[in-house]
Design a protein around this motif. Structure first.
Motif, PDB file in Angstrom:
ATOM      1  N   VAL A  39     137.937 121.305  36.876  1.00 30.94           N
ATOM      2  CA  VAL A  39     139.157 120.498  36.775  1.00 30.94           C
ATOM      3  C   VAL A  39     140.084 120.760  37.962  1.00 30.94           C
ATOM      4  O   VAL A  39     140.655 119.819  38.538  1.00 30.94           O
ATOM      5  N   LYS A  40     140.230 122.030  38.344  1.00 28.26           N
ATOM      6  CA  LYS A  40     141.105 122.368  39.473  1.00 28.26           C
ATOM      7  C   LYS A  40     140.589 121.785  40.779  1.00 28.26           C
ATOM      8  O   LYS A  40     141.368 121.452  41.671  1.00 28.26           O
ATOM      9  N   THR A  41     139.263 121.641  40.908  1.00 27.09           N
ATOM     10  CA  THR A  41     138.675 121.163  42.158  1.00 27.09           C
ATOM     11  C   THR A  41     138.725 119.645  42.281  1.00 27.09           C
ATOM     12  O   THR A  41     139.108 119.101  43.324  1.00 27.09           O
ATOM     13  N   ILE A  42     138.360 118.916  41.227  1.00 27.10           N
ATOM     14  CA  ILE A  42     138.234 117.453  41.344  1.00 27.10           C
ATOM     15  C   ILE A  42     139.304 116.692  40.570  1.00 27.10           C
ATOM     16  O   ILE A  42     139.407 115.469  40.705  1.00 27.10           O
ATOM     17  N   GLY A  43     140.126 117.382  39.765  1.00 26.75           N
ATOM     18  CA  GLY A  43     141.188 116.716  39.032  1.00 26.75           C
ATOM     19  C   GLY A  43     140.743 116.243  37.654  1.00 26.75           C
ATOM     20  O   GLY A  43     139.541 116.092  37.383  1.00 26.75           O
ATOM     21  N   LEU A  44     141.725 115.981  36.784  1.00 23.87           N
ATOM     22  CA  LEU A  44     141.431 115.636  35.396  1.00 23.87           C
ATOM     23  C   LEU A  44     140.713 114.298  35.271  1.00 23.87           C
ATOM     24  O   LEU A  44     139.787 114.149  34.484  1.00 23.87           O
ATOM     25  N   ASP A  45     141.120 113.309  36.071  1.00 19.78           N
ATOM     26  CA  ASP A  45     140.506 111.983  35.957  1.00 19.78           C
ATOM     27  C   ASP A  45     139.034 112.018  36.377  1.00 19.78           C
ATOM     28  O   ASP A  45     138.169 111.455  35.697  1.00 19.78           O
ATOM     29  N   ALA A  46     138.741 112.674  37.517  1.00 19.35           N
ATOM     30  CA  ALA A  46     137.348 112.789  37.969  1.00 19.35           C
ATOM     31  C   ALA A  46     136.534 113.642  37.005  1.00 19.35           C
ATOM     32  O   ALA A  46     135.348 113.365  36.763  1.00 19.35           O
ATOM     33  N   PHE A  47     137.178 114.662  36.420  1.00 16.48           N
ATOM     34  CA  PHE A  47     136.488 115.476  35.419  1.00 16.48           C
ATOM     35  C   PHE A  47     136.151 114.630  34.194  1.00 16.48           C
ATOM     36  O   PHE A  47     135.069 114.770  33.592  1.00 16.48           O
ATOM     37  N   GLY A  48     137.056 113.721  33.833  1.00 15.93           N
ATOM     38  CA  GLY A  48     136.767 112.798  32.741  1.00 15.93           C
ATOM     39  C   GLY A  48     135.573 111.918  33.055  1.00 15.93           C
ATOM     40  O   GLY A  48     134.732 111.660  32.188  1.00 15.93           O
ATOM     41  N   GLN A  49     135.472 111.456  34.319  1.00 17.26           N
ATOM     42  CA  GLN A  49     134.307 110.656  34.724  1.00 17.26           C
ATOM     43  C   GLN A  49     133.022 111.476  34.646  1.00 17.26           C
ATOM     44  O   GLN A  49     131.972 110.966  34.226  1.00 17.26           O
ATOM     45  N   LEU A  50     133.107 112.752  35.046  1.00 16.22           N
ATOM     46  CA  LEU A  50     131.941 113.636  34.941  1.00 16.22           C
ATOM     47  C   LEU A  50     131.485 113.757  33.488  1.00 16.22           C
ATOM     48  O   LEU A  50     130.287 113.674  33.183  1.00 16.22           O
ATOM     49  N   LEU A  51     132.453 113.928  32.578  1.00 19.23           N
ATOM     50  CA  LEU A  51     132.110 114.056  31.162  1.00 19.23           C
ATOM     51  C   LEU A  51     131.536 112.762  30.604  1.00 19.23           C
ATOM     52  O   LEU A  51     130.636 112.790  29.764  1.00 19.23           O
ATOM     53  N   LEU A  52     132.039 111.618  31.080  1.00 23.16           N
ATOM     54  CA  LEU A  52     131.503 110.340  30.619  1.00 23.16           C
ATOM     55  C   LEU A  52     130.039 110.191  31.026  1.00 23.16           C
ATOM     56  O   LEU A  52     129.201 109.744  30.236  1.00 23.16           O
ATOM     57  N   ILE A  53     129.726 110.575  32.272  1.00 20.62           N
ATOM     58  CA  ILE A  53     128.343 110.454  32.759  1.00 20.62           C
ATOM     59  C   ILE A  53     127.421 111.425  32.021  1.00 20.62           C
ATOM     60  O   ILE A  53     126.351 111.037  31.539  1.00 20.62           O
ATOM     61  N   THR A  54     127.829 112.684  31.915  1.00 21.30           N
ATOM     62  CA  THR A  54     126.966 113.668  31.251  1.00 21.30           C
ATOM     63  C   THR A  54     126.844 113.356  29.755  1.00 21.30           C
ATOM     64  O   THR A  54     125.782 113.568  29.158  1.00 21.30           O
ATOM     65  N   SER A  55     127.916 112.849  29.136  1.00 25.19           N
ATOM     66  CA  SER A  55     127.838 112.452  27.724  1.00 25.19           C
ATOM     67  C   SER A  55     126.851 111.297  27.546  1.00 25.19           C
ATOM     68  O   SER A  55     126.082 111.273  26.573  1.00 25.19           O
ATOM     69  N   TYR A  56     126.881 110.358  28.485  1.00 25.68           N
ATOM     70  CA  TYR A  56     125.958 109.229  28.422  1.00 25.68           C
ATOM     71  C   TYR A  56     124.510 109.705  28.555  1.00 25.68           C
ATOM     72  O   TYR A  56     123.630 109.301  27.780  1.00 25.68           O
ATOM     73  N   VAL A  57     124.253 110.573  29.526  1.00 26.23           N
ATOM     74  CA  VAL A  57     122.894 111.074  29.749  1.00 26.23           C
ATOM     75  C   VAL A  57     122.412 111.853  28.532  1.00 26.23           C
ATOM     76  O   VAL A  57     121.263 111.685  28.079  1.00 26.23           O
ATOM     77  N   MET A  58     123.279 112.707  27.976  1.00 30.21           N
ATOM     78  CA  MET A  58     122.896 113.473  26.784  1.00 30.21           C
ATOM     79  C   MET A  58     122.684 112.556  25.588  1.00 30.21           C
ATOM     80  O   MET A  58     121.781 112.787  24.774  1.00 30.21           O
TER      81      MET A  58
END
Length: 442
Positions: A39-58
């Motif tokens: 979160v500190k590196t890419i920000g909350l919004d980009a972290f949310g996008q990461l979670l959306l992608i990994t949630s979709y794949v899972m």
């Protein structure tokens, strides 16, 4: 003699669960490290996008994955202990094939889903290409047969070590991204690399265990050209897999829908709050792998009194864990959420507390589902989960639109209550039936 048998069964369950819980504790500690770094590196919004992608794949992996460890335990336990190596290898080959086929199917479905529905999920075009790359790793996320081998051989410690190595791999990769200030793509590739490492370790260890414990070499021809049809194996595999699919769908879809309805940042807050409560309740959930072998043993021996005695002890243990989860969530939930996200979420403690109530109800279902599965009541579980999901989806939509992420958490409570009432009523019915039958035989 009977009491000592009951105690030893309970002791094995608690011992194996303690090993798994220790591994989950290490995994949770790692997540408390790599999530804030991300979160500190890419920000909350980009972290949310990461979670959306990994949630979709899972999600795609889970809904296309055949849980082959279940037929391996149900059909392979007797063959293994009676040293019927040919029959055991036939079952093992079936489980390996089902993992490979479902992995390939999941990868195709995942790529097609992004091409067709990425805009409906609210994803920007900039992340679609890397999301498609991530779906390729669905091929390496089906680890059913290795897990089944480890559970059959009571190697819970080995499975725990493999899981810990995966968490450490992601933590190290995230640290590198944190130090060099990498972007979203790098952190997604770290997640993918973690899945591949877990695939190699699980399969490598499982092959080694089979070679060590089964005198006869595995016939690879059986994998490609099966020589026998095993009666009932497809029915059990599809039934138990469908049950797990419904579980995974209800858990993963909420994050994706929240992201589509109210944004990636809110999806990130909801997801991390869910992870906090799930981490706190993990020890209870980890009873499930330990319960199946013991419940199967009680069923085969027709020891219903021992089964009831063991289940009551499990319920008492779960009650203590549930109280602890609720107290920690109420007292420290908000602080933990703020630390994980490096972002102060107003009423975050309320969100964590609502999710904790849902998890508390889910914990009480932990012994019921394995019991019903072992007793051949898989269709009952499927009906309960389908009915719960049909209620949950519209309630999730209405509550989320009305109250945001707090509404989504409240919808989880509604789903948990429905599932608990259904499973507990059916379990009581099954218990009363087997007791009547056992008394009539005396």
């Amino acid at each position: 003699m009977k009491n000592s048998t009951h105690k030893s069964a309970f002791s094995r369950i608690i011992s194996n669960t303690s090993i798994i819980a220790f591994g989950c504790m290490i995994n949770a500690i790692c997540s408390f490290i790599y999530i804030p770094w991300t979160v500190k590196t890419i920000g909350l919004d980009a972290f949310g996008q990461l979670l959306l992608i990994t949630s979709y794949v899972m999600l795609i992996s889970d809904i296309t994955h055949l849980h082959s460890w279940q037929p391996l335990l149900h059909f392979g336990t007797v063959s293994f202990h009676e040293r019927k190596h040919r029959h055991f290898h036939q079952i093992l080959a079936f489980c390996m094939r089902s993992d490979l086929i479902s992995g390939l199917f999941g990868m195709i479905v995942g790529i097609a889903g992004i091409m067709l529905f990425s805009h409906a999920m609210g994803w920007p075009d900039s992340i679609c290409s890397v999301a498609e790359l991530c779906t390729v790793f669905i091929l390496f996320m089906n680890r059913g047969w290795p897990v089944g081998v480890m559970r059959l051989l009571n190697k819970f410690k080995m499975a725990t070590i493999v899981g810990m190595v995966g968490s450490i791999t992601r933590t190290v990769g995230t640290f590198i991204g944190y130090v060099f200030r990498e972007d979203l793509v790098f952190f997604l590739l770290v997640w993918c690399a973690t899945q591949f490492v877990l695939f190699l370790l699980y399969n490598g260890v499982a092959f080694w265990l089979v070679r060590k414990n089964v005198e006869r070499r595995f016939p690879w021809r059986e994998f490609f050209l099966p020589t026998v049809k095993i009666p009932g194996i497809w029915k059990l595999t599809i039934g138990t897999s469908t049950s797990r699919i419904l579980d995974s769908f209800s858990k993963q879809i909420s994050t994706l829908l929240i992201g589509a309805w109210i944004g990636a940042s809110d999806a990130a807050i909801f997801r991390v709050a869910s992870q906090i409560t799930n981490a706190l309740s993990k020890p209870a959930g980890m009873l499930i792998p330990s319960l199946y072998p013991e419940f199967i043993r009680f069923r085969d021996e027709q020891d219903w009194k021992g089964l009831r005695h063991t289940m009551m002890r499990i319920f008492r243990t779960i009650a203590l864990l549930g109280i602890a989860v609720l107290l920690i969530s109420l007292s420290a939930g908000n602080a933990i959420l703020d630390y994980m996200l490096h972002y102060h979420s107003y009423y975050g403690g309320v969100l964590v507390s609502i999710l904790a109530i849902s998890v508390l109800i889910d914990i009480t279902i932990v012994p019921l589902e394995p019991f019903l599965t072992v007793m051949g009541k898989v269709p009952t579980i499927l009906r309960a989960k389908i009915f719960t999901l049909l209620i949950y989806m519209p309630v999730l939509f209405i509550f989320t639109k009305q109250w945001g992420i707090w509404g989504a958490a409240s919808a989880s409570v509604v789903a948990s209550v429905i599932m608990f009432v259904w499973c507990s009523a059916r379990a009581l019915q099954v218990f009363s039936h087997v007791y009547r039958c056992s008394r009539s035989d005396i």
